[in-house]
Design a protein around this motif. Structure first.
Motif, PDB file in Angstrom:
ATOM      1  N   PRO A   1      66.056  11.165   2.338  1.00  0.00           N
ATOM      2  CA  PRO A   1      64.916  10.955   3.240  1.00  0.00           C
ATOM      3  C   PRO A   1      65.073  11.771   4.525  1.00  0.00           C
ATOM      4  O   PRO A   1      66.142  11.781   5.126  1.00  0.00           O
ATOM      5  N   ASP A   2      64.005  12.446   4.903  1.00  0.00           N
ATOM      6  CA  ASP A   2      64.031  13.243   6.127  1.00  0.00           C
ATOM      7  C   ASP A   2      63.964  12.305   7.340  1.00  0.00           C
ATOM      8  O   ASP A   2      63.514  11.162   7.238  1.00  0.00           O
ATOM      9  N   PHE A   3      64.411  12.795   8.469  1.00  0.00           N
ATOM     10  CA  PHE A   3      64.361  12.040   9.720  1.00  0.00           C
ATOM     11  C   PHE A   3      64.453  13.025  10.864  1.00  0.00           C
ATOM     12  O   PHE A   3      64.862  14.169  10.676  1.00  0.00           O
ATOM     13  N   THR A   4      64.076  12.577  12.036  1.00  0.00           N
ATOM     14  CA  THR A   4      64.256  13.335  13.273  1.00  0.00           C
ATOM     15  C   THR A   4      64.796  12.365  14.316  1.00  0.00           C
ATOM     16  O   THR A   4      64.196  11.311  14.547  1.00  0.00           O
ATOM     17  N   LEU A   5      65.944  12.721  14.891  1.00  0.00           N
ATOM     18  CA  LEU A   5      66.593  11.889  15.905  1.00  0.00           C
ATOM     19  C   LEU A   5      67.134  12.787  17.012  1.00  0.00           C
ATOM     20  O   LEU A   5      67.434  13.958  16.775  1.00  0.00           O
ATOM     21  N   PRO A   6      67.332  12.223  18.218  1.00  0.00           N
ATOM     22  CA  PRO A   6      67.933  13.011  19.307  1.00  0.00           C
ATOM     23  C   PRO A   6      69.454  13.119  19.143  1.00  0.00           C
ATOM     24  O   PRO A   6      70.108  12.160  18.735  1.00  0.00           O
ATOM     25  N   ASP A   7      69.980  14.315  19.468  1.00  0.00           N
ATOM     26  CA  ASP A   7      71.431  14.495  19.430  1.00  0.00           C
ATOM     27  C   ASP A   7      72.036  14.162  20.786  1.00  0.00           C
ATOM     28  O   ASP A   7      71.333  13.679  21.694  1.00  0.00           O
ATOM     29  N   GLN A   8      73.325  14.439  20.942  1.00  0.00           N
ATOM     30  CA  GLN A   8      74.044  14.079  22.168  1.00  0.00           C
ATOM     31  C   GLN A   8      73.539  14.822  23.398  1.00  0.00           C
ATOM     32  O   GLN A   8      73.844  14.436  24.506  1.00  0.00           O
ATOM     33  N   THR A   9      72.720  15.876  23.206  1.00  0.00           N
ATOM     34  CA  THR A   9      72.150  16.593  24.350  1.00  0.00           C
ATOM     35  C   THR A   9      70.695  16.207  24.588  1.00  0.00           C
ATOM     36  O   THR A   9      70.060  16.705  25.511  1.00  0.00           O
ATOM     37  N   GLY A  10      70.147  15.352  23.714  1.00  0.00           N
ATOM     38  CA  GLY A  10      68.757  14.952  23.820  1.00  0.00           C
ATOM     39  C   GLY A  10      67.814  15.797  22.966  1.00  0.00           C
ATOM     40  O   GLY A  10      66.632  15.503  22.849  1.00  0.00           O
ATOM     41  N   ARG A  11      68.342  16.853  22.330  1.00  0.00           N
ATOM     42  CA  ARG A  11      67.538  17.736  21.470  1.00  0.00           C
ATOM     43  C   ARG A  11      67.189  17.000  20.171  1.00  0.00           C
ATOM     44  O   ARG A  11      68.020  16.311  19.596  1.00  0.00           O
ATOM     45  N   GLN A  12      65.948  17.160  19.718  1.00  0.00           N
ATOM     46  CA  GLN A  12      65.508  16.537  18.470  1.00  0.00           C
ATOM     47  C   GLN A  12      66.041  17.342  17.283  1.00  0.00           C
ATOM     48  O   GLN A  12      65.878  18.562  17.225  1.00  0.00           O
ATOM     49  N   VAL A  13      66.687  16.652  16.353  1.00  0.00           N
ATOM     50  CA  VAL A  13      67.275  17.273  15.171  1.00  0.00           C
ATOM     51  C   VAL A  13      66.681  16.601  13.937  1.00  0.00           C
ATOM     52  O   VAL A  13      66.631  15.370  13.869  1.00  0.00           O
ATOM     53  N   SER A  14      66.239  17.414  12.979  1.00  0.00           N
ATOM     54  CA  SER A  14      65.679  16.897  11.729  1.00  0.00           C
ATOM     55  C   SER A  14      66.554  17.324  10.561  1.00  0.00           C
ATOM     56  O   SER A  14      67.108  18.434  10.571  1.00  0.00           O
ATOM     57  N   LEU A  15      66.630  16.476   9.559  1.00  0.00           N
ATOM     58  CA  LEU A  15      67.388  16.836   8.366  1.00  0.00           C
ATOM     59  C   LEU A  15      66.805  18.097   7.739  1.00  0.00           C
ATOM     60  O   LEU A  15      67.550  18.978   7.309  1.00  0.00           O
ATOM     61  N   HIS A  16      65.483  18.211   7.721  1.00  0.00           N
ATOM     62  CA  HIS A  16      64.866  19.366   7.070  1.00  0.00           C
ATOM     63  C   HIS A  16      65.237  20.705   7.724  1.00  0.00           C
ATOM     64  O   HIS A  16      65.063  21.751   7.116  1.00  0.00           O
ATOM     65  N   ASP A  17      65.768  20.668   8.940  1.00  0.00           N
ATOM     66  CA  ASP A  17      66.226  21.896   9.598  1.00  0.00           C
ATOM     67  C   ASP A  17      67.381  22.549   8.826  1.00  0.00           C
ATOM     68  O   ASP A  17      67.631  23.743   8.976  1.00  0.00           O
ATOM     69  N   PHE A  18      68.097  21.757   8.032  1.00  0.00           N
ATOM     70  CA  PHE A  18      69.295  22.244   7.340  1.00  0.00           C
ATOM     71  C   PHE A  18      69.061  22.533   5.863  1.00  0.00           C
ATOM     72  O   PHE A  18      69.858  23.227   5.239  1.00  0.00           O
ATOM     73  N   ILE A  19      67.973  21.992   5.313  1.00  0.00           N
ATOM     74  CA  ILE A  19      67.689  22.169   3.893  1.00  0.00           C
ATOM     75  C   ILE A  19      67.447  23.657   3.613  1.00  0.00           C
ATOM     76  O   ILE A  19      66.724  24.329   4.327  1.00  0.00           O
ATOM     77  N   GLY A  20      68.074  24.138   2.548  1.00  0.00           N
ATOM     78  CA  GLY A  20      67.979  25.547   2.189  1.00  0.00           C
ATOM     79  C   GLY A  20      68.998  26.417   2.909  1.00  0.00           C
ATOM     80  O   GLY A  20      69.173  27.583   2.569  1.00  0.00           O
ATOM     81  N   LYS A  21      69.666  25.847   3.910  1.00  0.00           N
ATOM     82  CA  LYS A  21      70.619  26.628   4.711  1.00  0.00           C
ATOM     83  C   LYS A  21      72.059  26.190   4.508  1.00  0.00           C
ATOM     84  O   LYS A  21      72.959  27.018   4.466  1.00  0.00           O
ATOM     85  N   SER A  22      72.291  24.876   4.448  1.00  0.00           N
ATOM     86  CA  SER A  22      73.670  24.399   4.331  1.00  0.00           C
ATOM     87  C   SER A  22      73.714  23.035   3.653  1.00  0.00           C
ATOM     88  O   SER A  22      72.721  22.321   3.609  1.00  0.00           O
ATOM     89  N   VAL A  23      74.876  22.726   3.137  1.00  0.00           N
ATOM     90  CA  VAL A  23      75.155  21.375   2.664  1.00  0.00           C
ATOM     91  C   VAL A  23      75.278  20.523   3.922  1.00  0.00           C
ATOM     92  O   VAL A  23      75.757  20.988   4.958  1.00  0.00           O
ATOM     93  N   VAL A  24      74.841  19.274   3.847  1.00  0.00           N
ATOM     94  CA  VAL A  24      74.943  18.384   5.000  1.00  0.00           C
ATOM     95  C   VAL A  24      75.880  17.230   4.667  1.00  0.00           C
ATOM     96  O   VAL A  24      75.721  16.560   3.647  1.00  0.00           O
TER      97      VAL A  24
END
Length: 176
Positions: A20-43
Motif C-alpha cells: 500500500p502506498d503512503f505519504t508521511l513526513p520524514d525527520q526533516t518535515g519533507r513529505q515522502v511517498s512509497l511510490h517515489d521508490f517504486i521502479g528505482k530501488s528495493v525498499v
C-alpha cells in the motif's frame, strides 16, 4: 468490488501483495511517498515502536552500520514509528542515521499494513521487503530480536539483487 483479496480488504499486508502506498513526513518535515521508490530501488520498510528505546536504538544502529551494503545492493531503508518528526530528527542526529525516518503520528500506515501490537499495547516491530515493482517479497516480525531484522532484510535484498541480475540476462521479454 471485485472478488480480489487485497491487503486493504484483509487488513494485513502479506507476501505477494502490492505494498500500500503512503505519504508521511520524514525527520526533516519533507513529505515522502512509497511510490517515489517504486521502479528505482528495493525498499526495506521497517516499523518500530519508539525512538530512543534500547531495542529500537539497537535496530536503527544496526541498519546504520549496514546502510552502505543495502545501498550497494540497490535498496533504500525507511523506518516508521508514531514519533514526531522532531523526535525522529533528534534520534537520527544522535545516532548518525543516514536513512529516512517517517512519522506516522496517527498510526494510519501501521494499521494499513496490519502491523500487530505486542501484549495489546506496544507497537510491533515488523520489516517488509518491497521489490522494485512494489510487491512485498518478505515480512519479518520479531519484537524482541531487533538486530535480526537487519540480517533478514540484507539476505532478502541480496537474493532480489541476484534475481534481478539473472533475470536481466535470462528472462524472456515480458516476463516478470
Amino acid at each position: 468490488m471485485s472478488g480480489s483479496n487485497t491487503a486493504e480488504q484483509r487488513g494485513k499486508v502479506q507476501v505477494g501483495d502490492l505494498a500500500p502506498d503512503f505519504t508521511l513526513p520524514d525527520q526533516t518535515g519533507r513529505q515522502v511517498s512509497l511510490h517515489d521508490f517504486i521502479g528505482k530501488s528495493v525498499v526495506v520498510l521497517y516499523f518500530y515502536p519508539k525512538d530512543n528505546t534500547p531495542g529500537c536504538t539497537a535496530e536503527a544502529v544496526c541498519f546504520r552500520d549496514s546502510y552502505v551494503v543495502f545501498k550497494q545492493a540497490g535498496a533504500e531503508v525507511i523506518g516508521i514509528s508514531s514519533d514526531s518528526t522532531e523526535s525522529h530528527e533528534q534520534f537520527a542526529n544522535q545516532h548518525r542515521l543516514p536513512f529516512i525516518l517517517l512519522s506516522d503520528r496517527g498510526a494510519a500506515v501501521r494499521k494499513r499494513y496490519g502491523v500487530p501490537t505486542t501484549f495489546g499495547l506496544l507497537p510491533g516491530r515488523v520489516t517488509y521487503i518491497i521489490d522494485k515493482r512494489g510487491v512485498v517479497r518478505h515480512i519479518f516480525s520479531s519484537q524482541f530480536n531487533p538486530e535480526k531484522h537487519v540480517e533478514e532484510a540484507l539476505n532478502i535484498v541480496r537474493t532480489l539483487q541476484d534475481e534481478e541480475g539473472a533475470g536481466a540476462s535470462q528472462a524472456p521479454a515480458g516476463q516478470a
